[in-house]
Design an enzyme around this catalytic site. Structure first.
Site, PDB file in Angstrom:
ATOM      1  N   ASN A  36       6.037   3.579   8.213  1.00 47.86           N
ATOM      2  CA  ASN A  36       4.918   3.799   7.292  1.00 47.86           C
ATOM      3  C   ASN A  36       4.960   5.185   6.655  1.00 47.86           C
ATOM      4  O   ASN A  36       3.967   5.626   6.070  1.00 47.86           O
ATOM      5  CB  ASN A  36       3.591   3.633   8.042  1.00 47.86           C
ATOM      6  N   HIS A 125      -7.172  -5.534  10.173  1.00 53.03           N
ATOM      7  CA  HIS A 125      -6.404  -5.006  11.299  1.00 53.03           C
ATOM      8  C   HIS A 125      -7.056  -5.338  12.632  1.00 53.03           C
ATOM      9  O   HIS A 125      -8.273  -5.488  12.742  1.00 53.03           O
ATOM     10  CB  HIS A 125      -6.270  -3.490  11.146  1.00 53.03           C
ATOM     11  N   GLU A 166      -9.525  -4.366   3.781  1.00 53.85           N
ATOM     12  CA  GLU A 166      -8.552  -3.278   3.648  1.00 53.85           C
ATOM     13  C   GLU A 166      -8.203  -3.140   2.174  1.00 53.85           C
ATOM     14  O   GLU A 166      -8.251  -4.117   1.422  1.00 53.85           O
ATOM     15  CB  GLU A 166      -7.300  -3.570   4.470  1.00 53.85           C
ATOM     16  N   SER A 170      -1.849  -4.496   5.777  1.00 54.31           N
ATOM     17  CA  SER A 170      -0.684  -3.944   6.464  1.00 54.31           C
ATOM     18  C   SER A 170       0.452  -4.935   6.647  1.00 54.31           C
ATOM     19  O   SER A 170       1.613  -4.541   6.730  1.00 54.31           O
ATOM     20  CB  SER A 170      -1.093  -3.396   7.831  1.00 54.31           C
ATOM     21  N   ASP A 195     -11.004  -0.158   4.805  1.00 53.32           N
ATOM     22  CA  ASP A 195      -9.963   0.541   5.552  1.00 53.32           C
ATOM     23  C   ASP A 195      -8.846   0.890   4.567  1.00 53.32           C
ATOM     24  O   ASP A 195      -8.206   0.007   4.001  1.00 53.32           O
ATOM     25  CB  ASP A 195      -9.444  -0.353   6.677  1.00 53.32           C
ATOM     26  N   HIS A 198      -3.323   2.125   4.464  1.00 51.65           N
ATOM     27  CA  HIS A 198      -2.029   1.991   3.765  1.00 51.65           C
ATOM     28  C   HIS A 198      -2.129   2.288   2.268  1.00 51.65           C
ATOM     29  O   HIS A 198      -1.138   2.121   1.550  1.00 51.65           O
ATOM     30  CB  HIS A 198      -1.473   0.587   3.985  1.00 51.65           C
ATOM     31  N   LYS A 226       0.172   7.380   8.432  1.00 52.34           N
ATOM     32  CA  LYS A 226       1.032   6.642   7.497  1.00 52.34           C
ATOM     33  C   LYS A 226       1.634   7.632   6.498  1.00 52.34           C
ATOM     34  O   LYS A 226       2.500   8.417   6.842  1.00 52.34           O
ATOM     35  CB  LYS A 226       0.246   5.545   6.792  1.00 52.34           C
TER      36      LYS A 226
END
Length: 376
Positions: A36, A125, A166, A170, A195, A198, A226
């Protein structure tokens, strides 16, 4: 009474039989297409030197935090850093946690109460799911990025409602229609939590800020492990939310605070991020090059994603593992993602593109994948 060892061994044997047994492996020395570390901060000598200078400028700092932040582990440095990070993300304030997992578990286990409702996208997640399970709230799942499914759950929501998504997923790498989800959530009197683990780095301060929605989102989760190349996380939101978490989030209250070196690394990483527009542009160019050179077909599709996370669906644990082994034999560090981490039938290889990957490395990656697709 049954033996614990027999139970453990039977579960491990079952997992091996299913082809989804997990095992740790050390660093491989292969070309990195799995981490990541999207902007290369974790390997950056510039960042390492900046961290060294930051720690050297505070010779009085301790090796460890010595306790939780409510006992002996807090400092003016920590609180100033939280203020700086919140300002970067255009948030009112923030509260740091020792990891992204701690942040999600702390927020979702403490904020929603019995009689309230948590509505999560089905692909959020595991840390969000675990936090929600620890609450006494009603919990619902809506189909991935599906507004109609979300609205159906919102209509049944009781008490205070929190919708959780998110900004970059992910395991799929795609992005949700955040503005539409926000509008629908507000229409039913709910609160949106995003979230951004990423998305930070890919979109500088994150996708929420990129879309100028930061004043309308109830809370954001940002992790530092990340694109920022270090460790830890922060919950961004209002001053009132921060004070609430200090008082009720057990993963914040009952843990030793982060050591000074970790805080110095986070501060240095944010300073570097502010000057990394060229790296971000290179990351997006590399993503485009990868997608342009890949020859996919309907049998093994590439999931739609404009992020650094690119996933080729192989639909079988054994095929995904075979593809990963072939790529590793070609010198490329690509990992298989197996069920139950992803749904059965959606097993895949997950490819992470980075700003530091060269065009030659990307060409080797895509040509190897193209050959594998024709083999299996």
């Amino acid at each position: 009474m049954a033996s614990s060892e027999k139970y453990i061994q039977s579960k491990l044997d079952e997992r091996k039989l299913q082809g989804n047994y997990r095992a740790l492996s050390p660093e491989s020395g292969l070309i990195d297409f799995c981490s990541n570390d999207y902007l290369g901060f974790a390997r950056s000598t510039v960042l390492k030197d900046n961290i060294r200078r930051e720690t050297a400028s505070h010779p009085q700092s301790l090796n460890g935090a010595t306790g939780s932040r409510l006992i002996s582990g807090n400092s003016a440095y920590t609180e100033e850093l939280e203020t700086q990070i919140a300002a970067f993300h255009q948030a009112e304030t923030g509260l740091m946690f020792n990891s992204g997992y701690d942040a999600n578990v702390g927020l979702f286990s403490s904020l929603p109460q019995k009689g309230d409702t948590i509505i999560c996208d089905e692909l959020v997640h595991a840390s969000i799911i675990d936090g929600a399970r620890l609450s006494y709230a009603n919990r619902y799942i809506f189909r991935h990025n599906d507004l109609e499914s979300l609205e159906g759950k919102l209509k049944n929501a009781k008490g205070i409602c929190y919708v959780v998504i998110e900004s970059v997923y992910s395991m799929d790498g795609d992005t949700p229609p955040i503005a539409e989800i926000l509008q629908l959530t507000q229409q039913y009197g709910g609160h949106l939590i995003v979230d951004e683990a990423h998305a930070v780095g890919l979109y500088a301060a994150g996708l929420v800020s990129h879309l100028n929605l930061q004043d309308k989102v109830f809370a954001r989760l940002v992790t530092f492990g990340k694109a920022l190349g270090c460790h830890g996380a922060i919950v961004l939101g209002s001053d009132m939310l921060r004070e609430y978490l200090i008082n009720f989030a057990r993963s914040f209250i009952y843990t030793t605070a982060a050591p000074f070196h970790q805080l110095a690394a986070i501060k240095a990483a944010y300073s570097l991020l502010k000057t990394s527009s060229a790296d971000i542009a290179q990351l997006h160019a590399n993503i485009g090059l990868f997608k342009m050179n890949l020859c996919v077909n309907n049998a093994y599709p590439l999931l739609h994603s404009d992020s650094a996370i690119q996933c080729l669906i192989l639909g079988d644990n054994h095929k995904a593992k075979y593809a990963a082994i072939q790529l590793q034999n070609a010198g490329l560090d690509v990992r298989a993602i197996l069920s139950p981490t992803v749904a059965q039938g959606s097993e895949r290889i997950r490819i992470c593109i980075h700003a530091y990957n060269t065009s030659e490395e990307i060409s080797l990656l895509t040509s190897t994948i193209n050959n594998i697709i024709h083999e299996i």
